[in-house]
Design a protein around this motif. Structure first.
Motif, PDB file in Angstrom:
ATOM      1  N   ASP A  38      33.218 -16.903  10.311  1.00 47.67           N
ATOM      2  CA  ASP A  38      33.077 -16.323   8.972  1.00 47.67           C
ATOM      3  C   ASP A  38      32.484 -14.925   9.112  1.00 47.67           C
ATOM      4  O   ASP A  38      31.281 -14.769   9.331  1.00 47.67           O
ATOM      5  N   LYS A  39      33.347 -13.915   8.977  1.00 47.83           N
ATOM      6  CA  LYS A  39      32.886 -12.544   9.178  1.00 47.83           C
ATOM      7  C   LYS A  39      32.009 -12.038   8.033  1.00 47.83           C
ATOM      8  O   LYS A  39      31.446 -10.946   8.131  1.00 47.83           O
ATOM      9  N   GLU A  40      31.912 -12.809   6.960  1.00 44.89           N
ATOM     10  CA  GLU A  40      31.045 -12.431   5.845  1.00 44.89           C
ATOM     11  C   GLU A  40      29.694 -13.129   5.904  1.00 44.89           C
ATOM     12  O   GLU A  40      28.841 -12.898   5.046  1.00 44.89           O
ATOM     13  N   SER A  41      29.493 -13.968   6.904  1.00 44.80           N
ATOM     14  CA  SER A  41      28.260 -14.748   6.984  1.00 44.80           C
ATOM     15  C   SER A  41      27.076 -13.874   7.394  1.00 44.80           C
ATOM     16  O   SER A  41      27.233 -12.831   8.036  1.00 44.80           O
ATOM     17  N   THR A  42      25.893 -14.338   7.025  1.00 39.94           N
ATOM     18  CA  THR A  42      24.663 -13.627   7.377  1.00 39.94           C
ATOM     19  C   THR A  42      24.434 -13.640   8.880  1.00 39.94           C
ATOM     20  O   THR A  42      23.961 -12.656   9.455  1.00 39.94           O
ATOM     21  N   LYS A  43      24.783 -14.762   9.526  1.00 37.31           N
ATOM     22  CA  LYS A  43      24.589 -14.871  10.977  1.00 37.31           C
ATOM     23  C   LYS A  43      25.438 -13.836  11.717  1.00 37.31           C
ATOM     24  O   LYS A  43      24.972 -13.208  12.674  1.00 37.31           O
ATOM     25  N   TYR A  44      26.683 -13.669  11.264  1.00 41.40           N
ATOM     26  CA  TYR A  44      27.552 -12.677  11.907  1.00 41.40           C
ATOM     27  C   TYR A  44      26.966 -11.275  11.773  1.00 41.40           C
ATOM     28  O   TYR A  44      26.876 -10.526  12.753  1.00 41.40           O
ATOM     29  N   LYS A  45      26.542 -10.925  10.565  1.00 39.62           N
ATOM     30  CA  LYS A  45      25.977  -9.595  10.331  1.00 39.62           C
ATOM     31  C   LYS A  45      24.683  -9.399  11.110  1.00 39.62           C
ATOM     32  O   LYS A  45      24.395  -8.300  11.591  1.00 39.62           O
ATOM     33  N   LEU A  46      23.904 -10.487  11.250  1.00 39.18           N
ATOM     34  CA  LEU A  46      22.659 -10.412  12.011  1.00 39.18           C
ATOM     35  C   LEU A  46      22.935 -10.111  13.482  1.00 39.18           C
ATOM     36  O   LEU A  46      22.286  -9.240  14.083  1.00 39.18           O
ATOM     37  N   PHE A  47      23.920 -10.810  14.060  1.00 46.87           N
ATOM     38  CA  PHE A  47      24.232 -10.590  15.472  1.00 46.87           C
ATOM     39  C   PHE A  47      24.888  -9.227  15.701  1.00 46.87           C
ATOM     40  O   PHE A  47      24.711  -8.630  16.771  1.00 46.87           O
ATOM     41  N   VAL A  48      25.628  -8.732  14.718  1.00 43.58           N
ATOM     42  CA  VAL A  48      26.176  -7.377  14.829  1.00 43.58           C
ATOM     43  C   VAL A  48      25.037  -6.359  14.882  1.00 43.58           C
ATOM     44  O   VAL A  48      25.056  -5.418  15.685  1.00 43.58           O
ATOM     45  N   ALA A  49      24.023  -6.569  14.019  1.00 40.25           N
ATOM     46  CA  ALA A  49      22.859  -5.677  14.013  1.00 40.25           C
ATOM     47  C   ALA A  49      22.083  -5.782  15.325  1.00 40.25           C
ATOM     48  O   ALA A  49      21.674  -4.765  15.903  1.00 40.25           O
ATOM     49  N   LEU A  50      21.895  -7.018  15.811  1.00 38.38           N
ATOM     50  CA  LEU A  50      21.206  -7.211  17.090  1.00 38.38           C
ATOM     51  C   LEU A  50      21.997  -6.587  18.236  1.00 38.38           C
ATOM     52  O   LEU A  50      21.416  -6.029  19.175  1.00 38.38           O
ATOM     53  N   GLY A  51      23.322  -6.673  18.147  1.00 39.43           N
ATOM     54  CA  GLY A  51      24.169  -6.056  19.166  1.00 39.43           C
ATOM     55  C   GLY A  51      23.999  -4.546  19.197  1.00 39.43           C
ATOM     56  O   GLY A  51      23.951  -3.937  20.273  1.00 39.43           O
ATOM     57  N   ALA A  52      23.894  -3.937  18.012  1.00 41.85           N
ATOM     58  CA  ALA A  52      23.684  -2.487  17.943  1.00 41.85           C
ATOM     59  C   ALA A  52      22.339  -2.105  18.558  1.00 41.85           C
ATOM     60  O   ALA A  52      22.235  -1.114  19.285  1.00 41.85           O
ATOM     61  N   VAL A  53      21.318  -2.917  18.281  1.00 39.41           N
ATOM     62  CA  VAL A  53      19.992  -2.671  18.867  1.00 39.41           C
ATOM     63  C   VAL A  53      20.057  -2.791  20.385  1.00 39.41           C
ATOM     64  O   VAL A  53      19.488  -1.967  21.118  1.00 39.41           O
ATOM     65  N   LEU A  54      20.775  -3.814  20.870  1.00 36.71           N
ATOM     66  CA  LEU A  54      20.936  -3.996  22.312  1.00 36.71           C
ATOM     67  C   LEU A  54      21.682  -2.814  22.921  1.00 36.71           C
ATOM     68  O   LEU A  54      21.333  -2.343  24.011  1.00 36.71           O
ATOM     69  N   GLY A  55      22.700  -2.328  22.218  1.00 38.01           N
ATOM     70  CA  GLY A  55      23.444  -1.167  22.709  1.00 38.01           C
ATOM     71  C   GLY A  55      22.561   0.060  22.846  1.00 38.01           C
ATOM     72  O   GLY A  55      22.634   0.782  23.845  1.00 38.01           O
ATOM     73  N   VAL A  56      21.716   0.290  21.848  1.00 38.11           N
ATOM     74  CA  VAL A  56      20.778   1.419  21.909  1.00 38.11           C
ATOM     75  C   VAL A  56      19.795   1.224  23.059  1.00 38.11           C
ATOM     76  O   VAL A  56      19.462   2.175  23.784  1.00 38.11           O
ATOM     77  N   LEU A  57      19.330  -0.016  23.242  1.00 39.18           N
ATOM     78  CA  LEU A  57      18.404  -0.323  24.340  1.00 39.18           C
ATOM     79  C   LEU A  57      19.045  -0.034  25.698  1.00 39.18           C
ATOM     80  O   LEU A  57      18.392   0.495  26.608  1.00 39.18           O
ATOM     81  N   ILE A  58      20.325  -0.362  25.827  1.00 43.90           N
ATOM     82  CA  ILE A  58      21.046  -0.088  27.076  1.00 43.90           C
ATOM     83  C   ILE A  58      21.080   1.411  27.352  1.00 43.90           C
ATOM     84  O   ILE A  58      20.866   1.859  28.485  1.00 43.90           O
ATOM     85  N   VAL A  59      21.337   2.196  26.299  1.00 47.56           N
ATOM     86  CA  VAL A  59      21.369   3.655  26.453  1.00 47.56           C
ATOM     87  C   VAL A  59      19.996   4.177  26.866  1.00 47.56           C
ATOM     88  O   VAL A  59      19.874   5.024  27.758  1.00 47.56           O
ATOM     89  N   VAL A  60      18.944   3.656  26.227  1.00 46.01           N
ATOM     90  CA  VAL A  60      17.580   4.079  26.553  1.00 46.01           C
ATOM     91  C   VAL A  60      17.241   3.747  28.002  1.00 46.01           C
ATOM     92  O   VAL A  60      16.686   4.574  28.736  1.00 46.01           O
ATOM     93  N   LEU A  61      17.602   2.541  28.438  1.00 49.58           N
ATOM     94  CA  LEU A  61      17.341   2.141  29.825  1.00 49.58           C
ATOM     95  C   LEU A  61      18.151   2.992  30.804  1.00 49.58           C
ATOM     96  O   LEU A  61      17.673   3.308  31.900  1.00 49.58           O
TER      97      LEU A  61
END
Length: 204
Positions: A38-61
């Protein structure tokens, strides 16, 4: 010694590349799973946001610590970071925002030209009225045009990489690469090249 090395164990930096690959791969697969459910679910949007944070963390590292790995591994890490960061902002028109910001900054900066001469030319006429507005508008339009072109290119690659089959394959490749690095094979290519294919493929 970096700031992170004071608080994190040595093994974290020894296995930094496989750890990042594993986390990025798992996050990509989790995003695909929740997208298909369900691409409209809160869990999906939460993991997309967490993925973006992880992506930024990878760049910082990457900037602060660096990833001591082969080119193929570095490419996978870069693709994972880019894909995770771009997914939630694919529909955000950054060029418009930056263009308006530049236009406002140029408009404010032109006020300082009152009484200024360059090569005998009085630039005071740019400090007020329509000339000031026109110059600020042109500056904003130029920046918008350049960024809009760059934004379009980035979004094309972002859309392709975020297509769920490709994102899933990228996640699997990242996890496989992490496993190969942890086991000491170097990379997936090294592992494949070291397989004794002659033992499995009969000679003609």
């Amino acid at each position: 010694m970096s700031l992170l090395e004071e608080y994190l164990p040595d093994w974290f930096f020894t296995y930094l590349s496989p750890i990042i690959l594993l986390l990025g791969g798992l996050m990509a697969i989790i995003i695909v799973v929740f997208y298909l459910k369900d691409k409209e679910s809160t869990k999906y949007k939460l993991f997309v946001a967490l993925g973006a944070v992880l992506g930024v963390l990878i760049v910082v590292l990457a900037v602060t610590e660096g990833f001591h790995a082969q080119s193929y591994t570095l490419l996978l890490i870069a693709l994972a970071a880019f894909t995770l960061i771009i997914r939630p902002i694919r529909e955000v028109h950054i060029a418009v925002v930056v263009g308006i910001l530049v236009m406002a900054l140029v408009y404010l900066a032109l006020a300082n030209l009152n009484g200024v001469e360059v090569a005998g030319v009085d630039l005071s006429f740019l400090a007020s009225g329509w000339p000031r507005i026109i110059v600020a508008f042109i500056a904003g339009a130029i920046v918008y045009g350049l960024l809009n072109f760059a934004e379009a290119i980035v979004k094309v690659f972002g859309t392709i990489l975020n297509c769920w089959p490709i994102l899933f394959i990228l996640g699997v490749l990242c996890i496989a690469e992490a496993f190969c690095q942890y086991m000491g094979y170097g990379s997936i290519f090294d592992y494949i090249n070291n397989i004794p294919w002659s033992n499995y493929i009969p000679s003609s």
